[in-house]
Structures are given as C-alpha cells and as structure tokens.
Design an enzyme around this catalytic site. Structure first.
Site, PDB file in Angstrom:
ATOM      1  N   HIS A   1      -8.176  -1.994  -8.554  1.00 28.63           N
ATOM      2  CA  HIS A   1      -7.434  -1.555  -9.746  1.00 28.63           C
ATOM      3  C   HIS A   1      -8.129  -1.951 -11.053  1.00 28.63           C
ATOM      4  O   HIS A   1      -7.468  -2.154 -12.078  1.00 28.63           O
ATOM      5  CB  HIS A   1      -6.006  -2.123  -9.731  1.00 28.63           C
ATOM      6  CG  HIS A   1      -5.206  -1.726  -8.537  1.00 28.63           C
ATOM      7  ND1 HIS A   1      -4.977  -0.411  -8.205  1.00 28.63           N
ATOM      8  CD2 HIS A   1      -4.605  -2.477  -7.579  1.00 28.63           C
ATOM      9  CE1 HIS A   1      -4.255  -0.368  -7.095  1.00 28.63           C
ATOM     10  NE2 HIS A   1      -4.029  -1.600  -6.686  1.00 28.63           N
TER      11      HIS A   1
ATOM     12  N   ASN B   1       7.318  -2.493  -3.014  1.00 31.31           N
ATOM     13  CA  ASN B   1       6.514  -1.292  -2.781  1.00 31.31           C
ATOM     14  C   ASN B   1       6.947  -0.537  -1.542  1.00 31.31           C
ATOM     15  O   ASN B   1       6.696   0.657  -1.413  1.00 31.31           O
ATOM     16  CB  ASN B   1       5.034  -1.665  -2.619  1.00 31.31           C
ATOM     17  CG  ASN B   1       4.357  -1.919  -3.947  1.00 31.31           C
ATOM     18  OD1 ASN B   1       4.929  -1.683  -5.000  1.00 31.31           O
ATOM     19  ND2 ASN B   1       3.149  -2.407  -3.904  1.00 31.31           N
TER      20      ASN B   1
ATOM     21  N   LYS C   1      -1.119  -6.646   2.188  1.00 30.26           N
ATOM     22  CA  LYS C   1       0.239  -7.055   1.808  1.00 30.26           C
ATOM     23  C   LYS C   1       1.321  -6.199   2.465  1.00 30.26           C
ATOM     24  O   LYS C   1       2.391  -6.707   2.785  1.00 30.26           O
ATOM     25  CB  LYS C   1       0.410  -7.088   0.289  1.00 30.26           C
ATOM     26  CG  LYS C   1       0.205  -5.815  -0.473  1.00 30.26           C
ATOM     27  CD  LYS C   1       0.413  -6.058  -1.975  1.00 30.26           C
ATOM     28  CE  LYS C   1       0.143  -4.800  -2.791  1.00 30.26           C
ATOM     29  NZ  LYS C   1      -1.297  -4.419  -2.782  1.00 30.26           N
TER      30      LYS C   1
END
Length: 355
Positions: A87, A41, A17
């Site tokens: 995650h 981010n 990403k």
C-alpha cells in the site's frame, strides 16, 4: 459487581491477517458459540455489533492500515503479524505505513496484551510500543524470557512463563507453506492470550482448510495442479507462496502495480520458477525489472498475455504433468477486476473450463 468489559481482538499485518483472523474466529466460535463475532475486513461490518456487545461477548476484528489510521481505541488483544512493503501507493513511505499499523497498540493499557511476530523485523521492532503484556510467535525456538507459540522439530508448542504446552504436529496442519504454519502459530498465540480453551483451538486448526483465494487448490488436470492465490497483491506475498512448493512452477504474474519493488521476487523466480506468464498493467514494469537485473543465466522462460484469461490459456499450453500452475499476481486486480475475489473467481471458472 464490576462489569467485565467485552474482549476485543484486533489482528493486522501485511500478509496472513485474513487467514489468521478466520482461524481465530473459528476458535472463538468453538469456545463461545453465538457470543463470538468476526468482523472488520471480513464477516460483519464493525459498527453493526460493537455498540451492542455484552460483557461476555468476544469480537475478532481484521484491521487494515486504512482502518487503523482512523481508530482512537485499541483492542484488548492487539496482534501485528508482520509489516512488509504494501500500500505504498497510498501511504507513500514504509515509515508512514508502519506508523499506521502501530496505531493498533497506541491506546492499549497495561492490562491489555500485544502479539507481535518475532520473525518479521517490521513487527518485532514495535515491541517498545507495547503497553501491556507481550506475546510472540516464531517458526524457530523462542529466546529465554519470551512467551508465545513456536515451531520445533515437527511440533508446534506454546510457552507462557514456566508453563509449556505441546500443541499439534505440523503434519496435521492442512495448509501448505511455512507462512501458513506461522499463521497457525499466530492464531494459537492470540487464542491463548484471549483465554480460549485448548480444545477449542485444536479443533479449529485440525479442521481448517484455509480461505478462498489463498493458495486454494482449484483442480488437477492431466497431472498439473492449479492453485488460486489471487490474494497476493504485493510481490512479498508471492515470494512467500513460492517457498511453499518444491514442484516446478508456472507462475501467473501481473495486475496493477502498487509502486512496490519487484527485484527480490524476480531473483527468486529465477531460482524456483520454470515459466512466467505476465499479464495486466504491471507486465511492462516486471519485464523491465527482469531486463535490469541482467540475469546472466536466466533459468525461466517468459511470455506476455493480454489479460488473465489469455494467461490461463498460455499456462495450460506450457504446463506439464507434475507442474504447479500458480496464480499469485503480486499486483492488485483493479486494472481488470473489481477486487481480488472477482479475479480469483474468474480464474477458477477459466481453469475449470480447460479440457
């Protein structure tokens, strides 16, 4: 006159990403100049400019599952590149993690656009959640009726309804690996969905050397090329990058485990890697994974290092001319460094100090 709302582009995925967002951001800067913003981010914090954007501005946002859990709006163009195990130390299960990623689509209207990776089951299985128009991208030819970018016979192409557009030869892409070709295909699809001019997209791709800590060539020394892929904080990411090389590989593997499976990676290591240097908290778990697989014909040698610096020294001792030394840890950096950027920067420094 009706005010046209600003274009917002949101990009999420387990891998790729940042590279994709950076590339789409370059496309947008080529097309819109100072009216294009890159955030989330990377780039500017989201809140700094969204409230002040004008109707003809465009924002490209990299969005993590953590951010998406909190969101109550969706971007006009929402892209999910892929969903692979990551995650799980936070989300617990793949179902919960996938649900967090899927929130990027939840508040879209029929006038919005979704871009889903076709080659990844996690992303493609969310197509029933798309409220507006669906685009996709693939390393293979697209089935009839699907719109988006795809790769065929050395050429990247784009299809939208009856319109077909050749884009760029693969050999002109400066990034290594199929997964990076997929990132470029995703960027073309997103840019097309957002209405970017073709020239703006092509210029961005032809001049794109990648993002630091993502398969970054650090140096060549005594015929050995050293690559920094510190971004790889999950085994799935290391699997993808190993496939980018045909050369013999010395792999630096470890860091902090995220409660993710290592079996598939270590089976690939047995096929493609010559030597593994284990470091960090995950070293013991990876060692046990190798032992539990009972690889009857283990084709790689393995050593353990006390931290990344020692791992670099060990790699330098075993690597021979023609080899690649690859830092692609598969674990997070938090057992030794504040983040993957610091890990990558220290790796760079230690590699440059070799003689």
């Amino acid at each position: 006159m009706e005010v046209v709302p600003c274009k917002t582009i949101g990009i999420t995925g387990s891998a790729g990403k940042t590279t994709t967002t950076t590339l789409v951001g370059r496309m947008a800067k080529n097309a819109y100049g100072d009216k294009a913003y890159i955030g989330g981010n990377i780039g500017d914090p989201l809140i700094n400019y969204v409230d002040n954007m004008k109707a003809d501005d465009v924002a490209i946002l990299e969005l993590s599952s953590f951010q998406l859990e909190q969101m109550t709006i969706s971007p006009n163009v929402a892209a999910i590149l892929n969903i692979t195990p990551n995650h799980l130390d936070r989300h617990g299960t793949m179902e919960t993690y996938t649900a967090a990623k899927a929130r990027i689509l939840e508040f879209q209207s029929k006038n919005d656009i979704a871009v889903l990776g076709h080659d990844d089951k996690g992303a493609w299985n969310l197509r029933n959640k798309v409220n507006g128009k669906l685009f996709t991208f693939s390393l293979h030819e697209l089935d009839e009726g699907l719109d988006g970018a795809y790769y065929h016979d050395g050429l990247l192409n784009l299809r939208d309804g009856n319109a077909y557009l050749p884009l760029i030869l693969r050999e002109k892409i400066l990034l290594r690996g199929d997964y990076n070709v997929a990132n470029v295909l995703a960027a073309f699809t997103i840019g097309h969905a957002a209405g970017f001019p073709l020239d703006a997209m092509l210029d961005a791709v032809e001049d794109f050397h990648g993002v630091p800590h993502r398969l970054e060539l650090v140096r060549e020394l005594n015929g050995v090329r050293w690559y920094n892929n510190s971004i790889a904080s999950a085994p799935e990411r290391t699997i993808a990058v190993i496939h980018a090389f045909d050369e013999p590989i010395v792999l630096l593997l470890g860091g902090r485990d995220k409660n993710l499976p290592w079996e598939e990676l270590m089976q690939l290591v047995n096929e493609r890697v010559d030597h593994v240097v284990l470091f960090g908290e995950a070293a013991e778990k990876i060692q046990k994974t190798v032992d539990s697989l009972g690889l009857s014909q283990k084709r790689f040698t393995l050593s353990r290092a006390n931290g990344l610096h020692e791992a670099v020294r060990q790699a330098a001792e075993v690597a021979e001319a023609g080899d690649v030394v690859l830092l692609s840890p598969g674990g997070t950096s938090f057992d030794e460094f504040k983040d993957f950027e610091e890990r990558g920067e220290r790796f760079r420094t230690w590699v440059q100090e070799l003689s």
